[in-house]
Motif scaffolding. Structure first.
Motif, short mmCIF file in Angstrom:
data_model
loop_
_atom_site.label_atom_id
_atom_site.label_comp_id
_atom_site.label_asym_id
_atom_site.label_seq_id
_atom_site.Cartn_x
_atom_site.Cartn_y
_atom_site.Cartn_z
N TYR A 1 -14.20 4.48 -62.82
CA TYR A 1 -13.92 5.56 -63.78
C TYR A 1 -13.37 7.08 -63.09
CZ TYR A 1 -15.37 2.45 -67.31
OH TYR A 1 -15.64 1.17 -68.06
N PHE A 2 -12.22 7.35 -63.59
CA PHE A 2 -11.71 8.57 -62.95
C PHE A 2 -11.50 9.64 -64.04
CE2 PHE A 2 -10.77 7.04 -58.86
CZ PHE A 2 -10.07 5.71 -59.02
N CYS A 3 -11.88 11.00 -63.56
CA CYS A 3 -11.91 11.91 -64.72
C CYS A 3 -10.63 12.82 -64.02
CB CYS A 3 -13.30 12.82 -64.45
SG CYS A 3 -12.89 14.48 -65.29
N ALA A 4 -9.92 13.68 -64.67
CA ALA A 4 -8.59 14.14 -64.43
C ALA A 4 -8.68 15.42 -65.01
CB ALA A 4 -7.52 13.52 -64.68
N SER A 5 -8.14 16.69 -64.73
CA SER A 5 -7.99 17.74 -65.61
C SER A 5 -6.71 18.49 -65.28
CB SER A 5 -9.15 18.80 -65.25
OG SER A 5 -9.06 19.47 -63.85
N LYS A 6 -6.10 19.45 -66.08
CA LYS A 6 -4.80 19.85 -66.04
C LYS A 6 -4.83 21.40 -66.53
CE LYS A 6 -1.37 19.17 -69.00
NZ LYS A 6 -0.19 18.52 -69.97
N GLY A 7 -3.97 22.19 -65.80
CA GLY A 7 -3.87 23.58 -65.98
C GLY A 7 -3.58 24.03 -67.49
N ARG A 8 -3.69 25.20 -67.99
CA ARG A 8 -3.83 25.52 -69.11
C ARG A 8 -2.19 25.88 -69.49
NH1 ARG A 8 -7.34 30.64 -70.07
NH2 ARG A 8 -6.10 30.84 -71.76
N GLY A 9 -1.85 25.64 -70.59
CA GLY A 9 -0.84 26.25 -71.40
C GLY A 9 0.70 25.74 -70.62
N GLN A 10 0.51 24.71 -69.84
CA GLN A 10 1.59 24.26 -68.92
C GLN A 10 1.94 22.79 -69.19
OE1 GLN A 10 -0.30 25.48 -65.30
NE2 GLN A 10 0.98 27.15 -65.17
N GLU A 11 2.81 22.38 -69.89
CA GLU A 11 3.22 21.18 -70.06
C GLU A 11 3.67 20.22 -69.17
OE1 GLU A 11 4.77 20.97 -74.53
OE2 GLU A 11 6.20 20.32 -73.13
N ASN A 12 4.45 20.25 -68.00
CA ASN A 12 4.74 19.17 -67.19
C ASN A 12 4.14 19.83 -65.80
OD1 ASN A 12 5.96 17.41 -68.51
ND2 ASN A 12 8.03 18.25 -68.18
N GLN A 13 2.78 19.72 -65.65
CA GLN A 13 1.87 20.16 -64.67
C GLN A 13 0.93 18.77 -64.10
OE1 GLN A 13 1.93 22.70 -62.43
NE2 GLN A 13 3.65 23.31 -63.59
N PRO A 14 0.82 18.55 -62.96
CA PRO A 14 0.21 17.35 -62.53
C PRO A 14 -1.30 17.36 -63.18
CG PRO A 14 0.45 18.56 -60.68
CD PRO A 14 1.32 19.28 -61.82
N GLN A 15 -1.83 16.14 -63.38
CA GLN A 15 -3.32 15.93 -63.55
C GLN A 15 -3.99 15.93 -62.16
OE1 GLN A 15 -4.00 12.87 -66.40
NE2 GLN A 15 -2.33 13.67 -67.86
N HIS A 16 -5.05 16.49 -62.18
CA HIS A 16 -5.84 16.63 -60.78
C HIS A 16 -7.05 15.62 -61.02
CE1 HIS A 16 -3.28 19.51 -58.61
NE2 HIS A 16 -3.29 20.06 -59.81
N PHE A 17 -7.22 14.78 -60.28
CA PHE A 17 -8.12 13.67 -60.08
C PHE A 17 -9.58 13.85 -59.34
CE2 PHE A 17 -6.41 10.09 -62.68
CZ PHE A 17 -5.12 10.64 -62.90
N GLY A 18 -10.69 13.46 -60.00
CA GLY A 18 -11.89 13.18 -59.24
C GLY A 18 -11.80 11.97 -58.29
N ASP A 19 -13.05 11.83 -57.67
CA ASP A 19 -13.07 10.59 -56.87
C ASP A 19 -13.46 9.46 -57.46
OD1 ASP A 19 -13.82 12.47 -53.72
OD2 ASP A 19 -11.75 11.58 -54.46
N GLY A 20 -13.92 9.68 -58.57
CA GLY A 20 -14.44 8.35 -59.46
C GLY A 20 -15.77 7.92 -59.26
N THR A 21 -15.96 7.38 -60.56
CA THR A 21 -17.47 6.84 -60.59
C THR A 21 -17.38 5.38 -60.43
OG1 THR A 21 -18.69 8.58 -61.40
CG2 THR A 21 -19.58 6.41 -61.72
N ARG A 22 -17.90 4.47 -59.49
CA ARG A 22 -18.07 2.96 -59.55
C ARG A 22 -19.07 2.71 -60.55
NH1 ARG A 22 -15.49 -0.75 -57.52
NH2 ARG A 22 -14.61 0.53 -55.53
N LEU A 23 -18.62 1.86 -61.72
CA LEU A 23 -19.76 1.68 -62.49
C LEU A 23 -19.81 -0.11 -62.55
CD1 LEU A 23 -21.84 1.94 -65.04
CD2 LEU A 23 -19.62 1.86 -66.52
N SER A 24 -21.09 -0.29 -62.17
CA SER A 24 -21.02 -1.85 -62.16
C SER A 24 -22.32 -2.38 -62.94
CB SER A 24 -21.92 -2.10 -60.60
OG SER A 24 -20.82 -1.92 -59.68
N ILE A 25 -21.94 -3.10 -64.03
CA ILE A 25 -22.66 -3.50 -65.06
C ILE A 25 -23.19 -4.97 -64.70
CG2 ILE A 25 -22.87 -4.02 -67.38
CD1 ILE A 25 -22.20 -1.21 -66.79
N LEU A 26 -24.55 -5.07 -64.55
CA LEU A 26 -25.30 -6.35 -64.36
C LEU A 26 -25.46 -7.26 -65.58
CD1 LEU A 26 -27.24 -5.03 -61.33
CD2 LEU A 26 -25.00 -5.88 -61.32
#
Lengths: 115, 111
Positions: free
Chosen positions: A90-115
């Motif tokens: 699961y990756f979270c991402a965020s993007k800067g304010r008030g700017q349409e075509n700007q890249p989203q920046h990602f975290g390194d993720g959480t690996r979720l394992s369901i047993l």
């Protein structure tokens, strides 16, 4: 350089249990996202969040999922009753304010394992 | 959902040569395209982007080309370096909404 941080890096949970994945977006960003990647598959959009409400969600984001921004820095994804098929990165991402075509920046993720 | 396709799952290139990664899309509403690089155990890292009103964008060793009539974009890396070895994802956006990703191409740059 500012980063998106995610915790935990790995979460192991029994099927049917609730899980909360945490993210701290880049501090001056206002648009927040969750994506997931099931092993061997594409990165898929789950939900976007802006101005304290969901702006868009995919078919995957059903009633078992919820997002919250409980304070000025955290952005969480909760899965109420986990299923085996929720196992993914699961990756979270965020993007800067008030700017349409700007890249989203990602975290390194959480690996979720369901047993 | 195959709106963004990367048909080559892997590519190997000699160090110093050009790497060309390709991406095709079907949704003509996409107006912004991005390339992300991903190392194992890390999240996607933004590399370069291009608006649909342009046909080329360059940033150092990286150049992205967009051919709207063919619905095709490509990423050129010149010269390729061993540190460029990673999975490269093409992604596209409609009206500043969510990213739609391709399946990725594993680039290996051989020393």
């Amino acid at each position: 350089e500012p980063e998106v941080t995610q915790t935990p890096s790995h979460q192991v949970t029994q099927m049917g249990q609730e899980v909360i994945l945490r993210c701290v977006p880049i501090s001056n960003h206002l648009y927040f996202y969750w994506y997931r990647q099931i092993l061997g598959q594409k990165v898929e959009f789950l939900v976007s969040f802006y101005n304290n409400e969901i702006s868009e969600k995919s078919e995957i984001f059903d009633d078992q999922f919820s997002v919250e921004r409980p304070d000025g820095s955290n952005f969480t994804l909760k899965i109420r009753s986990t299923k085996l098929e929720d196992s993914a990165m699961y990756f979270c991402a965020s993007k800067g304010r008030g700017q349409e075509n700007q890249p989203q920046h990602f975290g390194d993720g959480t690996r979720l394992s369901i047993l | 959902d195959q709106q963004v396709k990367q048909n080559s799952p892997s590519l190997s290139v000699q160090e110093g040569r050009i790497s060309i990664l390709n991406c095709d899309y079907t949704n003509s509403m996409f107006d912004y395209f991005l390339w992300y690089k991903k190392y194992p155990a890390e999240g996607p890292t933004f590399l370069i982007s291009i608006s649909s009103i342009k046909d080329k964008n360059e940033d150092g060793r990286f150049t992205v080309f967009l051919n709207k009539s063919a619905k095709h974009l490509s990423l050129h890396i010149v010269p390729s370096q061993p540190g460029d070895s990673a999975v490269y994802f093409c992604a596209a956006i409609v009206s500043a909404r969510q990213l739609t990703f391709g399946s990725g191409t594993q680039l290996t740059v051989l020393p």
